[in-house]
Scaffold this active site. Structure first.
Site, PDB file in Angstrom:
ATOM      1  N   CYS A 120       1.906  18.979 -17.954  1.00  0.00           N
ATOM      2  CA  CYS A 120       2.145  18.059 -19.115  1.00  0.00           C
ATOM      3  C   CYS A 120       2.777  18.796 -20.108  1.00  0.00           C
ATOM      4  O   CYS A 120       2.434  19.788 -20.688  1.00  0.00           O
ATOM      5  CB  CYS A 120       0.514  17.507 -19.408  1.00  0.00           C
ATOM      6  SG  CYS A 120       0.614  16.540 -20.694  1.00  0.00           S
ATOM      7  N   HIS A 137      -1.454   1.499  -4.164  1.00  0.00           N
ATOM      8  CA  HIS A 137      -1.835   2.923  -4.046  1.00  0.00           C
ATOM      9  C   HIS A 137      -1.220   4.018  -4.823  1.00  0.00           C
ATOM     10  O   HIS A 137      -1.137   5.123  -4.556  1.00  0.00           O
ATOM     11  CB  HIS A 137      -1.899   3.471  -2.696  1.00  0.00           C
ATOM     12  CG  HIS A 137      -2.789   2.701  -1.685  1.00  0.00           C
ATOM     13  ND1 HIS A 137      -3.032   2.622  -0.355  1.00  0.00           N
ATOM     14  CD2 HIS A 137      -4.037   1.933  -2.022  1.00  0.00           C
ATOM     15  CE1 HIS A 137      -3.907   1.873   0.276  1.00  0.00           C
ATOM     16  NE2 HIS A 137      -4.667   1.453  -1.055  1.00  0.00           N
ATOM     17  N   ASN A 175       3.505  -6.921  13.259  1.00  0.00           N
ATOM     18  CA  ASN A 175       2.915  -5.468  13.749  1.00  0.00           C
ATOM     19  C   ASN A 175       3.094  -5.418  14.965  1.00  0.00           C
ATOM     20  O   ASN A 175       2.740  -6.282  15.990  1.00  0.00           O
ATOM     21  CB  ASN A 175       1.461  -5.510  13.182  1.00  0.00           C
ATOM     22  CG  ASN A 175       1.062  -3.886  13.295  1.00  0.00           C
ATOM     23  OD1 ASN A 175       1.391  -3.251  14.064  1.00  0.00           O
ATOM     24  ND2 ASN A 175       0.173  -3.479  12.290  1.00  0.00           N
ATOM     25  N   GLN A 188       0.829  -1.079  -0.085  1.00  0.00           N
ATOM     26  CA  GLN A 188      -0.059  -0.172   0.015  1.00  0.00           C
ATOM     27  C   GLN A 188       0.834   1.265   0.071  1.00  0.00           C
ATOM     28  O   GLN A 188       0.369   2.374   0.009  1.00  0.00           O
ATOM     29  CB  GLN A 188      -1.045   0.045   1.171  1.00  0.00           C
ATOM     30  CG  GLN A 188      -1.789  -1.175   1.313  1.00  0.00           C
ATOM     31  CD  GLN A 188      -2.239  -1.402   2.700  1.00  0.00           C
ATOM     32  OE1 GLN A 188      -3.414  -0.699   2.987  1.00  0.00           O
ATOM     33  NE2 GLN A 188      -1.939  -2.302   3.374  1.00  0.00           N
ATOM     34  N   ASN A 189       2.083   0.945   0.232  1.00  0.00           N
ATOM     35  CA  ASN A 189       3.211   2.213   0.175  1.00  0.00           C
ATOM     36  C   ASN A 189       3.223   2.793  -1.180  1.00  0.00           C
ATOM     37  O   ASN A 189       3.598   2.222  -2.179  1.00  0.00           O
ATOM     38  CB  ASN A 189       4.257   1.850   0.706  1.00  0.00           C
ATOM     39  CG  ASN A 189       4.018   1.224   2.157  1.00  0.00           C
ATOM     40  OD1 ASN A 189       2.994   1.614   2.746  1.00  0.00           O
ATOM     41  ND2 ASN A 189       4.980   0.411   2.808  1.00  0.00           N
ATOM     42  N   SER A 244      -2.763  -1.225   9.424  1.00  0.00           N
ATOM     43  CA  SER A 244      -3.786  -1.284  10.387  1.00  0.00           C
ATOM     44  C   SER A 244      -4.812  -1.660   9.900  1.00  0.00           C
ATOM     45  O   SER A 244      -5.844  -1.856  10.698  1.00  0.00           O
ATOM     46  CB  SER A 244      -3.938   0.291  10.686  1.00  0.00           C
ATOM     47  OG  SER A 244      -4.480   0.970   9.388  1.00  0.00           O
TER      48      SER A 244
HETATM   49  N1  APR Z   1       6.921  -2.515  11.965  1.00  0.00           N
HETATM   50  C1  APR Z   1       6.015  -2.989  11.455  1.00  0.00           C
HETATM   51  N2  APR Z   1       4.696  -2.351  11.774  1.00  0.00           N
HETATM   52  C2  APR Z   1       4.545  -1.144  12.302  1.00  0.00           C
HETATM   53  C3  APR Z   1       5.812  -0.505  12.584  1.00  0.00           C
HETATM   54  C4  APR Z   1       6.954  -1.278  12.450  1.00  0.00           C
HETATM   55  N3  APR Z   1       8.197  -0.746  12.939  1.00  0.00           N
HETATM   56  N4  APR Z   1       5.480   0.688  12.972  1.00  0.00           N
HETATM   57  C5  APR Z   1       3.977   0.837  12.937  1.00  0.00           C
HETATM   58  N5  APR Z   1       3.608  -0.389  12.636  1.00  0.00           N
HETATM   59  C6  APR Z   1       2.049  -0.298  12.204  1.00  0.00           C
HETATM   60  C7  APR Z   1       1.053   0.278  13.275  1.00  0.00           C
HETATM   61  O1  APR Z   1       0.880  -0.417  14.513  1.00  0.00           O
HETATM   62  C8  APR Z   1      -0.105   0.248  12.054  1.00  0.00           C
HETATM   63  O2  APR Z   1      -0.893  -0.923  12.198  1.00  0.00           O
HETATM   64  O3  APR Z   1       1.801  -0.196  10.918  1.00  0.00           O
HETATM   65  C9  APR Z   1       0.516   0.304  10.843  1.00  0.00           C
HETATM   66  C10 APR Z   1       0.402   1.501  10.141  1.00  0.00           C
HETATM   67  O4  APR Z   1      -0.912   1.842   9.984  1.00  0.00           O
HETATM   68  P1  APR Z   1      -1.403   2.837   8.948  1.00  0.00           P
HETATM   69  O5  APR Z   1      -0.590   4.135   9.170  1.00  0.00           O
HETATM   70  O6  APR Z   1      -2.859   3.144   8.971  1.00  0.00           O
HETATM   71  O7  APR Z   1      -0.823   2.531   7.378  1.00  0.00           O
HETATM   72  P2  APR Z   1      -1.542   1.705   6.191  1.00  0.00           P
HETATM   73  O8  APR Z   1      -2.315   0.402   6.773  1.00  0.00           O
HETATM   74  O9  APR Z   1      -0.627   1.356   5.435  1.00  0.00           O
HETATM   75  O10 APR Z   1      -2.621   2.747   5.539  1.00  0.00           O
HETATM   76  C11 APR Z   1      -3.249   2.287   4.687  1.00  0.00           C
HETATM   77  O11 APR Z   1      -4.078   4.648   4.397  1.00  0.00           O
HETATM   78  O12 APR Z   1      -4.064   6.752   4.336  1.00  0.00           O
HETATM   79  C12 APR Z   1      -4.078   5.641   3.506  1.00  0.00           C
HETATM   80  O13 APR Z   1      -3.183   5.341   1.386  1.00  0.00           O
HETATM   81  C13 APR Z   1      -2.836   5.578   2.668  1.00  0.00           C
HETATM   82  O14 APR Z   1      -1.596   3.348   2.028  1.00  0.00           O
HETATM   83  C14 APR Z   1      -2.307   4.122   3.075  1.00  0.00           C
HETATM   84  C15 APR Z   1      -3.475   3.573   3.706  1.00  0.00           C
END
Ligand code: APR
Length: 235
Positions: A139, A113, A205, A95-96, A181
């Site tokens: 563009c 994404h 996680n 998702q990154n 998350s």
């Molecule tokens: N190692 C593993 N997990 C970690 C670490 C780490 N060092 N640090 C934090 N986390 C976990 C947190 O506990 C949390 O569950 O990473 C998760 C990050 O969650 P989000 O910030 O919600 O990220 P993500 O799930 O990728 O979000 C999804 O939301 O806004 C949108 O498009 C954006 O791709 C993104 C999507």
């Protein structure tokens, strides 16, 4: 301590979220210090915001480019990339948008994404732009504003990309979810698809979330610690 013998699996999917990049220094989206606790996405991360004020939205994303370039992949990224070289069935579904898996050497990367490193013209398609500052914000063919080729709030995901992800998820027999998350759909549904297709599902996680009970195994540690230990080879 849990360890995995990759040769026991025909296909391994690493499903990653913002937590995968956290130890590289890229902030997550939610939780303490998260991007959306500092910035209101309605002003920076949706098509309406871009139409209202393209320069403001582009500047925000340029700052993110700069901060990502100041970061480097960590041992967890390299563990996945090394595994891909030895095992033909390794895929990353991420998702990154930061391109960190590719910087570590991963090639089989499905970006759900989009990417901070591509720009898109509504009429003339997608352009790679890998630099700290934009090569162009207009563009070259029509002069209209280019927007980052990423999925903002309210955008539809690219159906071809979802289909590609579904194919590798249905085929895999080991699914490892790292640092997400599990609240943003449709990605949040992917672990369940893997489970329904009989993959062994592992979560990495430090914090539990609503999806956690679904996993066969849970590792409450960071990506940078957990991945190298999980795939540590016997000596
Ligand atoms: N190692 C593993 N997990 C970690 C670490 C780490 N060092 N640090 C934090 N986390 C976990 C947190 O506990 C949390 O569950 O990473 C998760 C990050 O969650 P989000 O910030 O919600 O990220 P993500 O799930 O990728 O979000 C999804 O939301 O806004 C949108 O498009 C954006 O791709 C993104 C999507």
């Amino acid at each position: 301590m849990l360890t995995i013998q990759p040769d026991n699996y025909k296909s391994i999917v690493f499903f990653t979220g913002a937590g995968m990049s956290a130890e590289s220094g890229v902030p997550t989206y939610r939780g303490r210090g998260g991007v959306w606790s500092q910035y209101n996405w309605e002003e920076y991360a949706c098509q309406q915001a871009f139409e209202r004020n393209p320069e403001k939205v582009l500047t925000f994303h340029e700052l993110r480019r700069k901060s990502v370039l100041a970061c480097t992949p960590h041992p967890g990224h390299f563990t996945i990339a090394e595994l891909e070289k030895k095992h033909p069935g390794v895929y990353v579904i991420t998702q990154n948008i930061d391109g960190m898996h590719q910087r570590a050497g991963s090639r089989n990367v499905i970006e759900l994404h989009g990417s901070l490193w591509r720009m898109r013209c509504h009429s003339h398609g997608i352009f790679e732009d890998i630099s700290e500052t934009y090569q162009s914000t207009r563009c070259t063919q029509c002069g209209k504003w280019l927007r980052p080729d990423i999925i903002w709030f309210g955008d539809m995901l690219n159906q071809d990309v979802i289909n590609e992800a579904m194919i590798v998820i249905r085929r895999c027999d080991l699914f490892i979810s790292i640092g997400t998350s599990g609240v943003v759909w449709p990605a949040a549904g992917f672990p369940r698809v893997a489970k329904e297709h009989n993959a062994r599902c592992i979560e990495i996680n430090p914090e539990p979330n609503e999806m956690s009970p679904l996993y066969n195994d849970t590792i409450r540690d960071t990506a940078g610690n957990a991945l190298p230990s999980l795939f540590k080879e016997d000596t």
